[in-house]
Scaffold this active site. Structure first.
Site, PDB file in Angstrom:
ATOM      1  N   ASP A 379       0.993  -1.184   0.055  1.00  0.00           N
ATOM      2  CA  ASP A 379       0.029   0.073   0.055  1.00  0.00           C
ATOM      3  C   ASP A 379       1.065   1.333   0.028  1.00  0.00           C
ATOM      4  O   ASP A 379       1.970   1.157   0.509  1.00  0.00           O
ATOM      5  CB  ASP A 379      -0.959   0.031   1.182  1.00  0.00           C
ATOM      6  CG  ASP A 379      -1.720   1.167   1.481  1.00  0.00           C
ATOM      7  OD1 ASP A 379      -2.265   1.599   0.324  1.00  0.00           O
ATOM      8  OD2 ASP A 379      -1.469   1.885   2.228  1.00  0.00           O
ATOM      9  N   THR A 381       0.135   4.862   0.809  1.00  0.00           N
ATOM     10  CA  THR A 381       0.038   5.692   1.848  1.00  0.00           C
ATOM     11  C   THR A 381       0.315   4.949   3.341  1.00  0.00           C
ATOM     12  O   THR A 381      -0.406   4.265   3.757  1.00  0.00           O
ATOM     13  CB  THR A 381      -1.476   6.340   1.957  1.00  0.00           C
ATOM     14  OG1 THR A 381      -1.634   6.720   0.753  1.00  0.00           O
ATOM     15  CG2 THR A 381      -1.402   7.316   2.990  1.00  0.00           C
TER      16      THR A 381
END
Length: 702
Positions: A379, A381
């Site tokens: 991922d 962020t």
């Protein structure tokens, strides 16, 4: 009473009120927690049984005639003493052996002989043979009470260690529920009443105050605000929402208050949908068969076949009494003392070593599987990036340098609590700038802020501020926009004196981690809810192989499944609620420890730090632990492959038969070797710096 607020064009606003504590409303509770409770119960059962059986084993062993003869001491001639071992040994067989006996019945029903059946066979044969010897029905050589006691204690120890390594401490679905507020403010005519979120119905109107979480999915009918959706969508920036826009349960209004018309409640909300995805993915996740059970299954048939052949051969040669003794000895000596500890000890030491290195392993199977991973899905962020806005660049116009622009912008933003404002003031502090005092602070929703700084009217804002003041943006803004950055202009009166580029900064360790993964032949994929321009910019900077941008929570889980359908073994690294379904679906789910509880609960591995290089530490540990497992299994099985034929009498024609006492000593030696070999894992250096450096200078073959 009005609530002072301050809004930037992206919708961030300062607030003077905060939400109440998060809770778990009824409609988000989940009753299926048997797996979590079951692990805890098993740990307690095996711990309690181990200590009780250890206490009982001491007198059983010490009063055993065979053990006394083996060690070389004499038992006193007391009439009751010979019955201590049989009575306490029976208690140990029935009570301490119950988990293995019931497990054996289950393996028989499933027609999958494994560790439980092998242990049950050995303790049952030892129990029956020992009673036969005690009652003078069988030869004294078959008095195995002391061996039965040690076998039960060692196997309970192994299973206690194993269950402790499997125990889970958090429920993913409970963590999802905590994102919702305890209460909701429902509009009823001219008044506002406080109700539980579970009492809300479609078409109800609720008030969402600044800093509060949205209690149900709905559509904004009044007000505009920046909404922090990062926990649900993964979007790193607060998103401006106004009348007509949809908001989902669990997201937070960061500035102005909102009025929202409810469109979905309970099981129909997006958050509940994520909960279902987590549950479904956990249920459908494949689990490799435990290699210790496979070895135990083979050893079961090996021991049983050896005992039958032994009995037949000794009977055929005309020695039926010896046939019984040899066959029983084979069955008892074949029980895997070392095999019972081979895997649990390695797992326990590996997980302890990992914890000291900041890698917390919740799922033993994740440790076993990580060595086979050929794709790591990050991922963006909060994982590859810092997860918070950072000033990337400052551009000043003629006569205004970057430090001056940043200093006056920080002065104007000094009274703000919004992440963008904090990023600006933090950047000024890091550059050790002299930030002047400001007065007359004010803000305008979706426009920007204004303050008087050293007698000058300083404005900071985005596109709407430029439109309102009828001034053009700086040429550099177009380039920054292509990178997906947030752009704020700084005005002195109506003159643009500079601009700020803010973005979610890439962690300095991310490039090292990705380069090291590439050195291992691992493909790196990035997935994010951010816009494609932002994602591509980060991917280009880090050298990522494949990018999925603008991905919704449900699609993250689907992307993991898609990679698996390509034949890939996938590890996913994430930190948000939106990552939870994907973490549960992945072959190995790895949660950043600074992330949300639900991401941590859905993962098999938790990184205590936010350093993505820790993924390399996990891979290294997985390879090292697997090597130790194989070594221990070969040693434990090798003992059986050698001792069973000798106990059966293969060398009887030349006058050698392995005595039971010697076999027992070899069993103990085998167990000690397995334990000592597992201890070597403690020397493994798992520091990210060491693992990455070794990968860059020729790592060892896994």
């Amino acid at each position: 009473m009005s609530i002072p607020h301050h809004t930037h064009p992206e919708g961030h606003t300062d607030i003077e009120t905060t939400a109440g504590p998060a809770g778990s409303p009824d409609h988000m509770t989940h009753s299926d927690h048997g797996g979590h409770a079951g692990h805890a119960d098993h740990v307690a059962v095996f711990r309690r049984l181990f200590w009780i059986m250890t206490a009982l084993a001491v007198p059983v062993v010490l009063t055993s005639e065979m053990f006394a003869h083996l060690v070389g001491y004499h038992l006193p001639a007391l009439g009751w003493l010979p019955w201590v071992s049989p009575i306490l040994g029976t208690v140990m067989y029935v009570w301490g052996g119950r988990p293995f006996l019931t497990g054996a019945v289950d393996e028989i029903r499933r027609r999958q002989p494994g560790m439980m059946l092998l242990i049950a066979l050995a303790i049952t044969v030892a129990f029956l043979a020992s009673w036969g010897a005690t009652l003078d029905v069988l030869a004294d050589e078959l008095d195995f009470w002391w061996e039965l006691a040690l076998l039960v204690v060692i196997m309970l120890l192994g299973h206690w260690i194993e269950m402790r390594s499997l125990a889970r401490t958090t429920s993913a679905l409970d963590s999802l529920a905590t994102l919702l507020p305890d209460t909701a403010e429902r509009v009823d005519g001219d008044r506002v009443e406080v109700v539980a979120p579970s009492d809300l119905r479609v078409d109800d109107v609720v008030v969402v105050r600044p800093g509060a979480a949205v209690p149900a999915d709905g559509t904004i009918i009044e007000g505009s605000s920046g909404v922090d959706e990062s926990m649900v969508t993964g979007e790193s920036r607060a998103v401006h929402r106004g009348p007509g826009d949809r908001v989902v349960a669990g997201t937070v209004a960061t500035d102005s208050g909102l009025r929202v018309r409810v469109t979905a409640t309970g099981d129909d909300t997006a958050l509940a949908g994520i909960a279902r995805l987590v549950s479904d993915a956990q249920t459908s996740s494949t689990r490799a068969q435990r290699i210790a059970d496979v070895a135990a299954g083979w050893l079961f048939w090996f021991a049983l076949s050896a005992a039958v052949i032994t009995a037949i051969v000794w009977t055929v040669v005309g020695m039926p009494d010896d046939a019984v003794i040899r066959a029983i000895t084979v069955l008892v000596i074949a029980c895997p003392h070392a095999l019972g500890l081979a895997i649990p000890l390695v797992v326990a030491i590996a997980t302890e070593r990992a914890a000291r290195g900041g890698v917390l392993i919740k799922d033993r199977l994740a440790l076993e599987t990580m060595r086979t991973v050929d794709t790591v899905l990050f991922d963006k962020t909060g994982t590859l990036t810092e997860g918070a806005p950072t000033v990337i660049a400052v551009e000043g116009t003629a006569g205004h340098n970057a430090d001056e622009v940043l200093a006056v912008a920080a002065a104007a933003e000094a009274d703000s609590e919004h992440p963008l404002a904090q990023a600006i003031t933090r950047a000024a502090t890091e550059r050790d700038l002299d930030v002047p005092a400001a007065a007359g602070f004010s803000s305008s929703p979706a426009v920007g802020v204004t303050a008087t700084v050293a007698g000058r009217t300083i404005r900071v804002g985005g596109p709407h501020l430029l439109t309102e003041r009828d001034v053009p943006e700086l040429p550099i803004a177009e380039s920054w926009r292509g990178d997906g950055a947030t752009i704020l202009h700084v005005l002195d009166g109506d003159e643009v004196i500079g601009a700020l580029e803010l973005a979610d900064a890439v962690r300095p360790e991310s490039r090292e981690a990705i380069d090291a993964l590439h050195d291992r032949g691992v493909e790196v994929v990035m997935i994010t809810g951010d816009a494609e321009a932002v994602a591509e910019s980060v991917a280009a900077e880090l050298g990522i192989d494949r990018v999925y941008a603008g991905v919704r929570p449900a699609d993250k889980e689907a992307k993991v499944a898609e990679l698996q359908q390509e034949g890939r073994r996938v590890a996913m690294v994430g930190d948000g609620v939106n990552d939870a379904p994907g973490l549960a679906r992945a072959d190995v789910g790895i949660a950043i420890g600074a992330g949300t509880d639900v991401a941590i609960a859905s993962a098999g591995v938790i990184l205590a730090s936010s350093d993505p290089r820790s993924v390399l530490s996990l891979i290294e540990l997985s390879h090292a632990a697997f090597r130790k497992m194989k070594q221990n299994l070969w040693w434990a099985a090798g003992y059986n492959l050698v001792s069973v034929p000798l106990a059966a009498g293969v060398l009887a024609p030349i006058g050698f038969i392995l005595p039971m006492s010697v076999g027992a000593i070899l069993m103990s030696v085998s167990t000690l070797v397995v334990a000592a070999n597992a201890q070597l894992l403690r020397r493994l250096d798992l520091s990210p710096e060491h693992v990455v450096e070794r990968d860059g200078h020729g790592r060892r073959a896994g």
